[in-house]
Design an enzyme around this catalytic site. Sequence first.
Site, short mmCIF file in Angstrom:
data_model
loop_
_atom_site.label_atom_id
_atom_site.label_comp_id
_atom_site.label_asym_id
_atom_site.label_seq_id
_atom_site.Cartn_x
_atom_site.Cartn_y
_atom_site.Cartn_z
N CYS A 186 0.84 -1.20 0.00
CA CYS A 186 0.00 0.00 0.00
C CYS A 186 0.87 1.25 0.00
O CYS A 186 1.56 1.52 -0.96
CB CYS A 186 -0.98 -0.03 1.17
SG CYS A 186 -2.28 1.20 1.01
N HIS A 233 -3.70 -5.36 0.78
CA HIS A 233 -3.07 -5.67 2.07
C HIS A 233 -3.11 -7.16 2.37
O HIS A 233 -4.02 -7.62 3.06
CB HIS A 233 -3.79 -4.93 3.18
CG HIS A 233 -3.56 -3.46 3.21
ND1 HIS A 233 -2.53 -2.89 3.92
CD2 HIS A 233 -4.21 -2.44 2.61
CE1 HIS A 233 -2.56 -1.57 3.77
NE2 HIS A 233 -3.57 -1.28 2.97
N GLU A 280 -1.34 -8.69 4.49
CA GLU A 280 -1.18 -8.89 5.94
C GLU A 280 -2.52 -8.78 6.66
O GLU A 280 -2.65 -9.25 7.78
CB GLU A 280 -0.16 -7.88 6.51
CG GLU A 280 -0.68 -6.49 6.86
CD GLU A 280 -0.97 -5.62 5.64
OE1 GLU A 280 -0.79 -6.09 4.50
OE2 GLU A 280 -1.38 -4.46 5.84
#
Lengths: 1013, 273
Positions: free
Chosen positions: B98, B232, B234
């Site tokens: 990002c 994202h 994660e």
Amino acid sequence: MGAAPVHRIEVTPRVLPGLQDTRGEGVRRQLAYDHDIEIESVRSITGYMVRAPLTGAQLLDSLRDLFTDPVIEHGVANQNLLDDDVMFTPPPEIAIQIGFKPGVTDNPAQAALGGLTTLYPDAGAAGDVATTMTYLFWGVPEDVEEKWLADQLHNPMIERAEIATRIHCRSAIWPQLPFPDRPPIQFEEPAIVDLEVSDTELERISETGLLALNLAEMQAIQAHYRDLGVRALREEQGLPPEAPTDVELECLAQTWSEHCKHKTFAALIHHKDTETGEDSSIDSLFKTHIVQPTLDIADEVDWLLSVFHDNSGVIAWNDDWSLCMKAETHNSPSALDPYGGAMTGIVGVNRDILGTGLGARPIANTDVFCFGPPDWSGHIPKGLFHPSRVMRGVHAGVRAGGNESGIPTVNGAMVFDERYLGKPLVYCGTVGIMPRRLADGRESHVKTPSPGDVIYMTGGKVGSDGIHGATFSSIELTEDSPSSAVQIGDPITQKKMVDMLIEARDAGIVQVTTDNGAGGLSSSVGEMAELTGGATIDLSVVPLKQAGLSPWEILVSESQERMTIGVKPEDCADFEALAELHEVEATAVGEFTNSGDFHVTYGDLTVASLPIEFLHDGLPQLELVSEWVPPEHESPNFPDVDAEGMGAVLAGLMARPNVASKEWWVRSYDHEVIGQTVIKPFCGVNHDAPGDAAVIAPLHGDTRGAVISCGITPRYSDIDTYAMVAASVDEAVRNAVCVGVDLDKMAGLDNFCWPDAIVSEKTPDGKYKLAQLVRANRALDDVCRAYRLPCISGKDSMKNDVTFDGEKISVPPTLLYSLIGNHHDVRKAVSSDFKQAGDAIYLLGETHQELGASELSCMLSESHGGGIGGQVPNIDAERNIGLYRALTAAMSAGLIASAHDCSDGGFATALAESCFGADSGCTVDIERLFADDEELDDWGALFGESLGRILVSIDSKDSEAFEAAMDGHACHYLGMVGEGDQIVIDSGEENLLRANLAILREGWKATLDGGAP
Amino acid sequence: MMVDTPKAAVLTGFGINCDVETMAVFEMAGAEAQRVHVNQLVTGADSLEEFHILAVPGGFSFGDHLGSGRLLGNRLRFAIREQVYDFVTSGKPVIGICNGFQVLVKMGLLPGDEEVSLSQTASLTLNDSGHYEDRWVTLEFNDASPCVWTDGLERMRVPVRHGEGKFVVPDAELLQRYFEQEQVVCRYVDPSTGYPSAADEPVAYPLCPNASMRNIAGVCDPSGLVFGLMPHPEANFTKWLGATWTREGEQSDWEGEGMAIFHNGVKYARNNL
């Protein structure tokens, strides 16, 4: 500073295949959406006025390396881009340049200055930057005036606009704002305010000084300065013995403001009830109905760590971690500058979390807004913004504040009513987390200051912005309200400070901390001084945004992004090193003492000395009168409709702003940063069905969670505020139950927003409004006790009235109830969407004929005349909590596929929303509901808003186990989730309602689509 | 020399805000993760040399002012240029997510070149929608890419949370070259289509949330060591963070789809450093 030249840099996006000027296009789209004005094309130019001693080569390098994206933008230095006939051919018809007024926070400019300093440290350090945005228009309809266009693009309270009209543009005369230099401020020595004057004069001093103190309070101050002991002491201290300095008077006004001292909630109230004949006295609503129930519950539970006295309430989440929560309102600033007001609201409440105990980390935000109707076409008093503009601005401010701070916005609500046209209500809440104990063994929710600790001010500098915020929010809003009360936040400055202070806490350096919010240093240091019994600060060392601020201004300024920290002298070097690493401003401004005084100097000169006891306890108690006379309302006119017609009524309800999908608005909040959001604002196969409450799992990889929910139902206040509060609390609990909250560990926050409730010339109906407050508090007491739901923090905003152009608009009495609770295992959390065809649908809870002030009644009163009268929802808290417990147990056993609460629009809207989540319809039979209440009719069954009801679905194979689990509670089997596109509601043989899911969804999504995509 | 537990430096400071969860996923994948403030590298208190993996997490560094990623990119490009250059040329993996991707693109590390010249050739600009959004998308990975982070991946559901995620390379020839060098690692696809279906024709909003050129979501450098993407991964380290997990029945393994990327990065470091 020497007169370095101002270089003008202009940057514009290149428009190439696949690339557009998105900023310009956004303006074009918004004018079309909000005002039906079709403009052919809008382009934008970002301008930087750079006042710095740069060489020609440095200027060009910085243009390439800093100001311009070389791949997608075109930039020039000290030329006018509009003279570039390749870039802009033909030249624009209208050009409008917007820049900030002098002294207003310009975040991009500060970032640019920092970027320049990275490249050229010396030039940057000596420099200053200001930004502008220029909009260029082509193909503007003839009847659109340039001035009107400019008004849509800027807020004159904080911004300037320079317009190149059609005539100017034809002659290539382009807008060029000057550098926003602030005129020098004249430093003023502290003045002495003579209080040996008449009562009328005392009131005049308060009013003209924006002190917001009443006569009794001014007299209490006058009496303090008549005390012979006080006079003798002041003589010794070198202060004027018989009168306060302006610094002292300002400090008292901030500390004693309604905003800080909650005078209405602390008042002695003589209450009369014409219905029951009651005639009684209440010594502080706060102590009686909010604190006492919590203290009583605290005797029975072991997880209430810190309630009411700190910046947020703290509960023990588990053995290792505690959670805290706080909600605030920022109504007055948001009325004047929706963007800045709302942004400072959210970053401000984040600081309340950072200032709890020794510092908690903010991990989740909640945002609840009350606005005027977004499609309002009626009259708007001059000086107020249209509600759609307020809504856009507030939303943008909270979006920027939350997203840039890296805190997910996990829960919220939007409520619409025309009485929010004057002051919108902007509730911002934050949840924080902290370890129960620090490495040095101290409990992190307990502040540990000692005399001798050094007082640091960290974060931003002090400016003339934000002066009188606390007192300003304690009086009504008028045309004359000061623009100095409006600020723009700087989330990145604050984020750096959060990072730094959490590290300082973990290193054991922080002894005490609090935020600089309302009242600035006067409140933050003044409050903490109570803990050690004194403090002394030197205002001359406080870093300023602009030289020349007078001592009283430095003391009370509410300039943003500041925290006050107490540090032991031996830790100061480490503290300052951490500040330097994070590039955070940190200045030692004084020390804690046990002298008994709040002592303020400006260099060697003492400018204030106030006994701590007088400062905090000298405020006289208000005495007020309340009288309850039940209001009267006509009944609604119910139309005669068939099943299709009933479907159309449902479609109408789904499209009402209060019910409609808020997806466009909510999606632009980051709700997932930190990697913890388990139940999100949206669920369902298409990710568009509304969630009831948020579930977060803040420890990565750990299945223990927390639930965050809210309830807000101001409509019922028109009939009875008791019902309004009961419904709000129940809604928050119900929402939390829907996702599987641990009912044995949940806590609440009460945020009251009321119209002025003190009888005066301006408020002739004050007695009634105060009676509404009394009833509201009694409901809070009753329901919280029944639900074992302690209030741990709260706030009241008691002057939500505006008078503009001679018109007074007051908000309806509104309580936001926010809830934080434990969740044992997030893997058992439940969402609101129906899961699969064939699942069995049940309605839990009793349905009564309760349509008073319902969303349906409001809709019918608009379309068919008639009133909103009828029975408001009654609460049977014991019955509800029993049912909630049974449902929670069924969830733990894995029996529940979906759960959705019934609120605005009742059972039928809940059913439609659960269907949206599965993208499939259903057929249900609600005949069984009529057994709950013999008064119940079809309207009440479909759209009534009885409390304690939850719509659930289960896998059909679990029917027996589920029904056994719910034994003894109202649990009505209604039918099954279908596969088609129809919602069919029958009662036995009779078809009551028939609606097409796609049509319902279209209307539900269209109302607040924000100007999609 | 083989490293058992690679050390991952997770950058922090100045408005980076996904550092805590990014650290957590590297730990879950078997690395030892450490938050490193950019200024610790500038002052020499820490050195990138001590680490095997560098992660630039998401956030709003410097408030996205002057274009997302530009100011932090400049700090890396001007204040610690040598360290960054040495790290990349010594064969160590780097990931930017990002805002971290925006940083790597603006500083010229992505799509980059063999010389690691740190000159910007692509950009990430405002979504065509004109606004920031948090929504879940489906990514499809290019199995021909040299990217060490995405080995064996086909598709992944992940959230995007950005306002400036439109990936652009205005020079059409250059863009074509990145395709030919298989530097385009992942693209937005319509989840209702079969694998593989990544294509150049625009995927409709909101499936492609930002109108990126040719639906590009992430790219790597020519070596495949440096990888950046807007979504994202994660944020999908466990199934209970999925967008529709409550509809997906009982689970025996709760590891989320996004972890594969971090397992790959750590495995690469373990086997090659």
